[in-house]
Design a protein around this motif. Structure first.
Motif, PDB file in Angstrom:
ATOM      1  N   GLY A  61       6.990 -23.228 -25.952  1.00 33.55           N
ATOM      2  CA  GLY A  61       7.430 -21.989 -25.434  1.00 33.55           C
ATOM      3  C   GLY A  61       8.478 -21.307 -26.322  1.00 33.55           C
ATOM      4  N   GLU A  76       5.881 -21.903 -21.824  1.00 30.15           N
ATOM      5  CA  GLU A  76       4.601 -21.176 -22.046  1.00 30.15           C
ATOM      6  C   GLU A  76       3.358 -21.906 -21.948  1.00 30.15           C
ATOM      7  OE1 GLU A  76       4.281 -18.497 -25.271  1.00 30.15           O
ATOM      8  OE2 GLU A  76       5.429 -17.087 -24.362  1.00 30.15           O
ATOM      9  N   PHE A  77       3.776 -23.399 -22.161  1.00 31.33           N
ATOM     10  CA  PHE A  77       2.543 -24.236 -22.033  1.00 31.33           C
ATOM     11  C   PHE A  77       2.850 -25.569 -21.696  1.00 31.33           C
ATOM     12  CE2 PHE A  77       3.216 -23.762 -26.286  1.00 31.33           C
ATOM     13  CZ  PHE A  77       3.117 -25.223 -26.970  1.00 31.33           C
ATOM     14  N   VAL A  85       4.859 -23.910 -16.273  1.00 32.91           N
ATOM     15  CA  VAL A  85       4.693 -22.733 -17.052  1.00 32.91           C
ATOM     16  C   VAL A  85       5.251 -21.667 -16.415  1.00 32.91           C
ATOM     17  CG1 VAL A  85       3.024 -21.135 -18.015  1.00 32.91           C
ATOM     18  CG2 VAL A  85       2.558 -23.591 -18.193  1.00 32.91           C
ATOM     19  N   GLY A  86       6.229 -20.929 -17.170  1.00 29.94           N
ATOM     20  CA  GLY A  86       7.181 -19.875 -16.607  1.00 29.94           C
ATOM     21  C   GLY A  86       8.677 -20.238 -16.250  1.00 29.94           C
ATOM     22  N   ALA A 143      -1.536 -12.199 -22.149  1.00 27.63           N
ATOM     23  CA  ALA A 143      -1.129 -13.654 -21.571  1.00 27.63           C
ATOM     24  C   ALA A 143      -2.036 -14.653 -22.103  1.00 27.63           C
ATOM     25  CB  ALA A 143      -1.461 -13.406 -20.070  1.00 27.63           C
ATOM     26  N   THR A 162      -0.584 -17.516 -20.439  1.00 28.44           N
ATOM     27  CA  THR A 162       0.664 -17.674 -19.945  1.00 28.44           C
ATOM     28  C   THR A 162       0.927 -16.974 -18.378  1.00 28.44           C
ATOM     29  OG1 THR A 162       1.394 -15.924 -20.931  1.00 28.44           O
ATOM     30  CG2 THR A 162       1.871 -17.917 -21.958  1.00 28.44           C
TER      31      THR A 162
END
Length: 229
Positions: A61, A76-77, A85-86, A143, A162
């Motif tokens: 990310g 992000e992954f 994620v996030g 995204a 994302t």
């Protein structure tokens, strides 16, 4: 294996006393037949693990400096933990005798430098154009996107969303770029391990923050793409 713990690998400038040493570039670690590669660009990172013919996991990310020897990273992954994620966190690491050292839960991982992240293709790229029926069509990354991370000698592409945490595929390995010829040597491929060991050659031209990329895909299909930093 829990990938979120490997976020400790994401400190891109280590502060020791009054000196700063950039660790942007490619790093590797290996144990029990498992290879790990850490790619660090000025604003993006990835960590991938694989065996000789088997993809295991990847995560990565964005990052930014948090000051005082810390960085803030945003996932992000993450193929091991989609729920991460996030997520955002901060973490320290150390440099010892030119090697990158990370710690998690008392476990120590030592990374050896592969390259210093310099070269005409080094950086974080998003696909922004693809030719179809003789016309170059613009792609606006959102995204759902496909990105490439390149150090001085290694590459990885990742297709993700994302917003949903979905992971669609990845591949990577080593590359060369000379006199307009770009060649990839595949070390891992999440969708099809039989492609490991293959070499793919393309035409490549870099102008500013734009990379014109054309040739045959791993499926033998003609491609012409534009990637942008």
């Amino acid at each position: 294996m829990k990938m979120f713990s490997l976020l400790l690998a994401c400190l891109f400038t280590v502060v020791t006393g009054y000196a700063q040493e950039s660790i942007i570039g490619a790093w590797k670690a290996a144990a029990n037949g498992v290879n790990q590669v850490l790619l660090i660009t000025p604003d993006y990172f990835s960590i991938t693990a694989y065996e000789e013919k088997k993809f295991l996991f990847t995560m990565g990310g964005t990052w930014r400096s948090g000051g005082s020897g810390q960085v803030e990273v945003k996932v992000e992954f993450n193929t091991d933990e989609k729920s991460q994620v996030g997520a955002e966190t901060t973490a320290p690491v150390e440099l010892e005798n030119g090697q990158l050292v990370t710690y998690q839960g008392g476990a120590k991982t030592t990374w050896t430098r592969i390259d210093n992240g310099k070269g005409p293709l080094a950086g974080y790229w998003k696909i922004t154009g693809r030719e179809s029926d003789g016309k170059m069509n613009t792609i606006t990354p959102g995204a759902r996107k496909t990105v490439k991370i390149l150090s001085g000698t290694r590459f990885q592409w990742i297709a993700i969303n994302t917003d949903t945490g979905e992971f669609f595929g990845t591949g990577g390995g080593t590359y060369t770029f000379q006199d307009g010829a770009y060649t990839e040597n595949i070390d891992f491929f999440s969708r099809d391990n039989t492609r490991v060991g293959a070499s793919l050659s393309f035409k490549g031209k870099v102008e500013g923050n734009s990379w014109d990329h054309s040739g045959l895909s791993s499926k033998g299909e003609a491609i012409h793409e534009i990637w942008s930093k």
